[in-house]
Design an enzyme around this catalytic site. Structure first.
Site, PDB file in Angstrom:
ATOM      1  N   HIS A 125       0.825  -1.231   0.000  1.00  0.00           N
ATOM      2  CA  HIS A 125       0.000   0.000   0.000  1.00  0.00           C
ATOM      3  C   HIS A 125       0.852   1.271   0.000  1.00  0.00           C
ATOM      4  O   HIS A 125       0.313   2.364  -0.181  1.00  0.00           O
ATOM      5  CB  HIS A 125      -0.934   0.020   1.209  1.00  0.00           C
ATOM      6  CG  HIS A 125      -1.978  -1.051   1.182  1.00  0.00           C
ATOM      7  ND1 HIS A 125      -2.831  -1.224   0.108  1.00  0.00           N
ATOM      8  CD2 HIS A 125      -2.302  -2.024   2.083  1.00  0.00           C
ATOM      9  CE1 HIS A 125      -3.639  -2.259   0.355  1.00  0.00           C
ATOM     10  NE2 HIS A 125      -3.331  -2.764   1.534  1.00  0.00           N
ATOM     11  N   ASP A 162      -2.840 -10.574  -2.679  1.00  0.00           N
ATOM     12  CA  ASP A 162      -3.417 -10.083  -1.433  1.00  0.00           C
ATOM     13  C   ASP A 162      -4.879  -9.684  -1.723  1.00  0.00           C
ATOM     14  O   ASP A 162      -5.195  -9.252  -2.825  1.00  0.00           O
ATOM     15  CB  ASP A 162      -2.617  -8.862  -0.959  1.00  0.00           C
ATOM     16  CG  ASP A 162      -2.990  -8.410   0.441  1.00  0.00           C
ATOM     17  OD1 ASP A 162      -2.262  -8.750   1.385  1.00  0.00           O
ATOM     18  OD2 ASP A 162      -4.025  -7.712   0.586  1.00  0.00           O
ATOM     19  N   HIS A 164      -6.430  -7.206  -0.780  1.00  0.00           N
ATOM     20  CA  HIS A 164      -6.546  -5.766  -1.009  1.00  0.00           C
ATOM     21  C   HIS A 164      -5.720  -5.369  -2.227  1.00  0.00           C
ATOM     22  O   HIS A 164      -4.658  -5.942  -2.474  1.00  0.00           O
ATOM     23  CB  HIS A 164      -6.065  -4.987   0.220  1.00  0.00           C
ATOM     24  CG  HIS A 164      -6.789  -5.370   1.478  1.00  0.00           C
ATOM     25  ND1 HIS A 164      -6.324  -6.352   2.324  1.00  0.00           N
ATOM     26  CD2 HIS A 164      -7.951  -4.913   2.004  1.00  0.00           C
ATOM     27  CE1 HIS A 164      -7.183  -6.481   3.338  1.00  0.00           C
ATOM     28  NE2 HIS A 164      -8.174  -5.624   3.166  1.00  0.00           N
ATOM     29  N   ASP A 246      -4.741 -12.830   2.954  1.00  0.00           N
ATOM     30  CA  ASP A 246      -6.023 -12.426   3.529  1.00  0.00           C
ATOM     31  C   ASP A 246      -7.211 -12.720   2.624  1.00  0.00           C
ATOM     32  O   ASP A 246      -8.351 -12.400   2.962  1.00  0.00           O
ATOM     33  CB  ASP A 246      -6.003 -10.950   3.962  1.00  0.00           C
ATOM     34  CG  ASP A 246      -5.315 -10.048   2.961  1.00  0.00           C
ATOM     35  OD1 ASP A 246      -5.033 -10.503   1.841  1.00  0.00           O
ATOM     36  OD2 ASP A 246      -5.065  -8.872   3.307  1.00  0.00           O
TER      37      ASP A 246
HETATM   38 ZN    ZN Z   1      -4.438  -7.231   2.412  1.00  0.00          ZN
END
Ligand code: ZN
Length: 309
Positions: A125, A162, A164, A246
């Site tokens: 991120h 991931d 996200h 995740d």
């Molecule tokens: Zn994540």
């Protein structure tokens, strides 16, 4: 050939407030599972401290300076509220980057076949000039630029599974045609980016959003039909994995329904593609994964598949 496993106790000393999902226990369960007999053949190395210079290849100089100012004081970070800073964060960040630099060095020079780095904080991120989502510096982005600048790689591909979207990695490579960034992720979900229409300045960003509730069949189809053909066609000299776990069905921060078998399958397919196009060179880096059982089972499946390469 060998799989390299990079780790360091400093990863435990980056502390968040109680209840924060990105916590030291994540590393403890990974260490424990990789102590099993089936992992005896791993080459284990302590993550070294990274120098600053490679970080500057992926991040804005003024931003890097301000992060180190904050980390040197032991926090708080000026930039972002859910990215905590403790006294141990500075060393954890430097070793997290140092691990991936070491992994790239050993994989690119052929000392090992592939590598997995289990360090924290995660990285995907972190944008060129912004810390966010538990991330300070973008680990895979630093790795990709290091492979290019330090080892003469012409092209590097990144697969980010991931749950996200890796907004930071996309931001850093948006206008860099030497790096292919491919992401599967749940959408809508934090950070909100990653629509299929976001393709980068040169078409080297490949986003495959998944919907809440999607299971392994949908994930495998996305890889088989879109992501793996793009990676193979790009013919990278190195394949990087932003290995967040995740998307596992047990995870509390996302709503996908993958199992550890899906991560084993994805790793096996990646190993096959890498054997064809990148001399088998894969460096995988831990990102998210917040259910300790789902995380340890998924890492176990992932590393076992890397070792079969
Ligand atoms: Zn994540």
């Amino acid at each position: 050939m060998t799989t390299l496993y990079l780790h360091h106790l400093a990863a435990l000393n980056h502390l968040a407030e109680p209840g924060h999902p990105e916590r030291a226990d994540r590393i403890r369960v990974i260490e424990r599972v990789l102590e099993q007999e089936r992992f005896t053949a791993l080459a284990r190395e302590q993550a070294p401290l990274a120098p600053v210079e490679p970080i500057l290849r992926a991040h804005d100089a003024r931003y890097v300076e301000s992060v180190f100012d904050d980390l040197g004081r032991g926090g708080p970070l000026r930039a972002d509220v859910d990215t905590p800073v403790s006294i141990g964060t500075h060393e954890a960040v430097l070793r997290s980057i140092g691990a991936v630099l070491q992994a790239v060095d050993e994989v690119m020079t052929g000392r090992v076949r592939n590598a997995f780095s289990a360090m924290r904080p995660p990285g995907h991120h972190a944008e060129r000039a912004r810390a966010t989502g538990f991330c300070f510096f973008n680990t895979v982005a630093v790795a990709a630029r290091h492979a290019r600048a330090g080892h003469g790689a012409d092209r590097v591909a990144i697969l980010d599974w991931d749950a996200h979207h890796g907004n930071g990695t996309q931001d850093i490579f948006w206008d860099d045609p030497s790096v292919l960034y491919c992401s599967t992720h749940e959408m809508p979900l934090y950070p909100g980016t990653g629509a299929a229409g976001e393709q980068g300045e040169y078409g080297t960003v490949v986003n495959v959003p998944l919907a809440a509730g999607d299971d392994g069949a949908v994930f495998r189809e996305a890889l088989e039909r879109i992501v793996l053909p793009r990676i193979a066609a790009f013919r990278p000299d190195l394949l990087l994995v932003s290995a967040g776990f995740d998307a596992h069905w047990r995870d509390p921060l996302a709503n996908l329904n993958l199992t550890e078998r899906d991560f084993a399958w994805a790793t096996q397919r990646l190993v096959e593609v890498a054997a064809r196009v990148s001399g088998g060179r894969i460096v995988s880096v831990l990102e998210g994964g917040y259910d300790l059982i789902g995380l340890s089972q998924s890492v176990s499946a992932h590393v076992a598949a890397l070792m079969e390469a």
